[in-house]
Enzyme design. Structure first.
Site, PDB file in Angstrom:
ATOM      1  CD  GLU A 256      43.072  45.216  29.699  1.00  0.00           C
ATOM      2  OE1 GLU A 256      42.606  44.074  29.524  1.00  0.00           O
ATOM      3  OE2 GLU A 256      43.123  46.075  28.806  1.00  0.00           O
ATOM      4  CB  CYS A 295      44.609  38.038  33.008  1.00  0.00           C
ATOM      5  SG  CYS A 295      45.946  38.550  31.930  1.00  0.00           S
TER       6      CYS A 295
HETATM    7  P1  NAP Z   1      43.389  43.083  43.039  1.00  0.00           P
HETATM    8  O1  NAP Z   1      43.301  42.610  44.434  1.00  0.00           O
HETATM    9  O2  NAP Z   1      42.196  43.672  42.423  1.00  0.00           O
HETATM   10  O3  NAP Z   1      44.597  44.129  43.029  1.00  0.00           O
HETATM   11  C1  NAP Z   1      45.038  44.718  41.827  1.00  0.00           C
HETATM   12  C2  NAP Z   1      45.748  46.019  42.121  1.00  0.00           C
HETATM   13  O4  NAP Z   1      44.822  46.964  42.630  1.00  0.00           O
HETATM   14  C3  NAP Z   1      46.848  45.902  43.180  1.00  0.00           C
HETATM   15  O5  NAP Z   1      47.904  46.723  42.792  1.00  0.00           O
HETATM   16  C4  NAP Z   1      46.171  46.434  44.439  1.00  0.00           C
HETATM   17  O6  NAP Z   1      47.080  46.966  45.365  1.00  0.00           O
HETATM   18  C5  NAP Z   1      45.334  47.536  43.835  1.00  0.00           C
HETATM   19  N1  NAP Z   1      44.214  47.957  44.654  1.00  0.00           N
HETATM   20  C6  NAP Z   1      43.457  47.207  45.476  1.00  0.00           C
HETATM   21  N2  NAP Z   1      42.475  47.972  46.003  1.00  0.00           N
HETATM   22  C7  NAP Z   1      42.627  49.223  45.502  1.00  0.00           C
HETATM   23  C8  NAP Z   1      41.933  50.451  45.664  1.00  0.00           C
HETATM   24  N3  NAP Z   1      40.864  50.546  46.456  1.00  0.00           N
HETATM   25  N4  NAP Z   1      42.376  51.545  45.009  1.00  0.00           N
HETATM   26  C9  NAP Z   1      43.448  51.469  44.199  1.00  0.00           C
HETATM   27  N5  NAP Z   1      44.150  50.323  44.003  1.00  0.00           N
HETATM   28  C10 NAP Z   1      43.741  49.214  44.639  1.00  0.00           C
HETATM   29  O7  NAP Z   1      43.873  41.925  42.059  1.00  0.00           O
HETATM   30  P2  NAP Z   1      45.102  40.905  42.248  1.00  0.00           P
HETATM   31  O8  NAP Z   1      44.730  39.958  43.333  1.00  0.00           O
HETATM   32  O9  NAP Z   1      46.397  41.633  42.333  1.00  0.00           O
HETATM   33  O10 NAP Z   1      45.096  40.162  40.838  1.00  0.00           O
HETATM   34  C11 NAP Z   1      44.266  39.083  40.538  1.00  0.00           C
HETATM   35  C12 NAP Z   1      43.145  39.488  39.621  1.00  0.00           C
HETATM   36  O11 NAP Z   1      43.646  40.254  38.548  1.00  0.00           O
HETATM   37  C13 NAP Z   1      42.448  38.322  38.980  1.00  0.00           C
HETATM   38  O12 NAP Z   1      41.069  38.493  39.129  1.00  0.00           O
HETATM   39  C14 NAP Z   1      42.816  38.402  37.501  1.00  0.00           C
HETATM   40  O13 NAP Z   1      41.826  37.976  36.620  1.00  0.00           O
HETATM   41  C15 NAP Z   1      43.062  39.830  37.318  1.00  0.00           C
HETATM   42  N6  NAP Z   1      44.029  40.047  36.244  1.00  0.00           N
HETATM   43  C16 NAP Z   1      43.577  40.542  35.055  1.00  0.00           C
HETATM   44  C17 NAP Z   1      44.462  40.779  34.020  1.00  0.00           C
HETATM   45  C18 NAP Z   1      44.007  41.328  32.703  1.00  0.00           C
HETATM   46  O14 NAP Z   1      44.841  41.747  31.928  1.00  0.00           O
HETATM   47  N7  NAP Z   1      42.718  41.345  32.411  1.00  0.00           N
HETATM   48  C19 NAP Z   1      45.817  40.514  34.205  1.00  0.00           C
HETATM   49  C20 NAP Z   1      46.242  40.006  35.422  1.00  0.00           C
HETATM   50  C21 NAP Z   1      45.335  39.784  36.435  1.00  0.00           C
HETATM   51  P3  NAP Z   1      47.544  46.140  46.663  1.00  0.00           P
HETATM   52  O15 NAP Z   1      48.188  44.915  46.175  1.00  0.00           O
HETATM   53  O16 NAP Z   1      48.478  47.081  47.322  1.00  0.00           O
HETATM   54  O17 NAP Z   1      46.295  45.879  47.449  1.00  0.00           O
END
Ligand code: NAP
Length: 517
Positions: A256, A295
């Protein structure tokens, strides 16, 4: 300094090195730290599979449903404390905190009710059985069986409670143990939710584990019976999908990700009508709720050319009423962005959009927050832009600014044109269309339906009961094609499919029916 703990192998684990800070987005002070250094991820995964899995599979669907109801109650019993802690640690307003916490307990409760009528069963039949040969005894029936591995849930920072619950509800009801990993920046609230659930004693050992911090070498220990359900940025989604172990082992992955959701005003909507009001109410809320860090937030607003000035005027006056600041101040209606990085990204994102659109409201820069020290806090006021060329492929359709920012696109009023413009983003979680002309709405569905996971229709008759386009209700699918990740979550019992294997059982009808129950 508060240290977050992970809950693994039935115990709370506290690391002693490798800490990452958690920062109060208003004061910019570090209030907690967390680390997973020293965690033995092979043992963590093994415990989920070997202890949680058998315990859950031994339960009937009715028992799993009762377990979800108890989880929901455990969160609801702590509702006030969790809301308070969300305001304190995540910088959310009380209203936004309720949206997250009540969303979590509500989704768990909804899934508990789906087990009603299936109390004695331990697996689901999938549709009706079918006669396979000349005799009616030769029978085929599809059934869903829980996968035998662990459901790894990786969540974004914006819904620390709901993200945990919406994924866990589906996996646990399906019969799969959960290993939940929230985003580090808001993991303190998720940790409180897990504590509430664990302390209530409603779960069998190994059913729910929780990792506060990095996933370390977790992926190296996953196999083909395991599942990863990821929510976050498209970049991280790509990294996880492309992980060599994930690919080699054939781990099932659901993503997602980013979405430039659109709201489209149809030309039949009269100014001042109920639908007009619903459109403006939905759009202004979807820009500002959770400071635009949602999101499902509206990023693109399509309006018939001749309505552009009126819509812009109305949105301006609504957004002027937004009070940006420290949510501990009762007058504040919109809190800060979650982290310094999110603020930097929002500022850079608006600058990028300005190459293709005119900034007509807001500054696109950091602002000082009401009730907060000047110069401190990740505050960012709502911003509106108007596209220079609505129909051109550009970052306006590709770059998601994860904050209170939206772009208006004037269009010719034709449903097919609107669908074409919306499709330039190559997939949304939700697209909302506002109007009462069924022919126009059907044309939109035919042309634009394949580019979205959910089509929300705002019309006169339903205006007073409309839930809002950004609400991810558990009854309907959450997910979208293309840029939105291509995943599917929720949608009632459909949400369990990710955690189950569909098996076609063929044989003598009497035996097949009794096997599936
Ligand atoms: P993110 O930086 O991609 O992080 C998301 C999750 O992935 C966090 O728990 C992060 O952990 C983890 N993560 C990062 N690098 C990883 C890796 N190499 N391996 C495994 N896990 C890893 O996103 P965010 O900044 O938290 O959220 C914002 C984004 O989420 C926006 O782009 C938004 O559109 C999207 N979003 C989408 C939805 C949906 O349902 N489609 C819902 C909410 C948000 P750490 O925090 O420990 O780095």
């Amino acid at each position: 300094m508060q240290k977050l703990r992970s809950y693994v192998q039935g115990e709370w684990f506290e690391a002693s090195s490798g800490f990452r800070p958690l920062t109060d987005p208003c004061s910019e002070e570090v209030f907690a730290e967390t680390s997973t250094e020293g965690l033995d991820f092979a043992a963590v995964v093994g415990y989920c599979r070997d202890t949680g899995g058998p315990a859950l599979r031994a339960m009937t669907l009715g028992e799993r449903g009762a377990m979800l109801a108890a989880m929901s109650k455990a969160l609801h019993d702590q509702r006030e404390a969790l809301i308070e802690y969300s305001v304190e640690s995540c910088g959310t307003t009380r209203k936004d905190a309720k949206f997250d916490i009540d969303g979590a307990s509500g989704t768990l409760y909804y899934y508990s009710t789906l087990a009603k009528g299936l109390e004695e069963r331990s697996c689901f039949a999938d549709g009706e059985g079918v006669q396979l040969g000349r005799s009616a005894r030769s029978w085929g029936q599809h059934a869903w069986l829980p996968k035998r591995g662990v459901a790894v849930h990786i969540n974004a920072f914006n819904f620390p409670a709901w993200g945990l619950a919406e994924k866990a509800a589906c996996a646990l009801l399906a019969g799969m143990p959960v290993l939940s990993k929230p985003a580090t920046s808001t993991a303190a609230l998720t940790a409180r939710c897990v504590e509430a659930i664990v302390d209530s004693g409603c779960l069998p050992a190994g059913a729910l584990s929780f990792v506060a911090g990095s996933v370390g070498d977790l992926f190296a220990h996953l196999g083909p019976q395991d599942v990863i359900a990821f929510t976050g940025s498209a970049d991280t989604g790509r990294t996880i999908r492309g992980d060599s172990r994930v690919l080699d082992a054939g781990v099932k992955v659901n993503v997602e990700a980013d979405s430039l959701n659109a709201a489209v005003l149809a030309p039949d909507v009269e100014e001042g009508s109920d639908v007009w009001d619903l459109f403006l109410r939905d759009v202004s809320r979807e820009i500002t709720q959770k400071s635009g860090q949602k999101c499902t937030a509206v990023r693109r607003i399509l309006v018939p050319k001749e309505r552009l000035d009126d819509v812009l005027g109305e949105l301006r006056s609504r957004l002027e009423g937004v009070v940006v600041g420290n949510p501990r101040d009762k007058g504040v209606t919109m809190g800060p962005l979650a982290t310094a990085q999110q603020l930097d990204d929002a500022v850079a994102g608006v600058a990028k959009l300005q190459e293709h659109a005119e900034l007509v409201f807001g500054s696109g820069q950091r602002v000082d927050g009401i009730g907060n020290d000047a110069g401190r806090g990740y505050f960012f006021a709502p911003a509106l832009l108007v596209a220079k060329d609505a129909t051109a492929q550009s970052p306006l359709h590709e770059h998601e600014v994860f904050g209170p920012v939206a772009t208006l696109f004037p269009y010719d009023g034709d449903a097919a044109t609107a669908a074409k413009i919306v499709s330039l983003s190559e997939g949304t979680l939700v697209t909302s269309v506002y109007g009462d002309d069924v022919k126009w709405l059907s044309t939109y569905l035919q042309n634009g339906g394949a580019y979205t996971g959910r089509l929300y229709v705002g019309s006169e008759k339903g205006a007073d009961q409309a839930p809002g386009s950004g609400l991810a209700l558990p009854q309907v699918l959450h997910g979208g094609p293309g840029r939105a990740g291509g995943g599917e979550e929720l949608g009632g019992l459909r949400g369990l499919a990710l955690y189950q294997q569909r098996v076609a059982v063929m044989g003598d009808r009497a035996i097949v029916d009794r096997m599936i129950g």
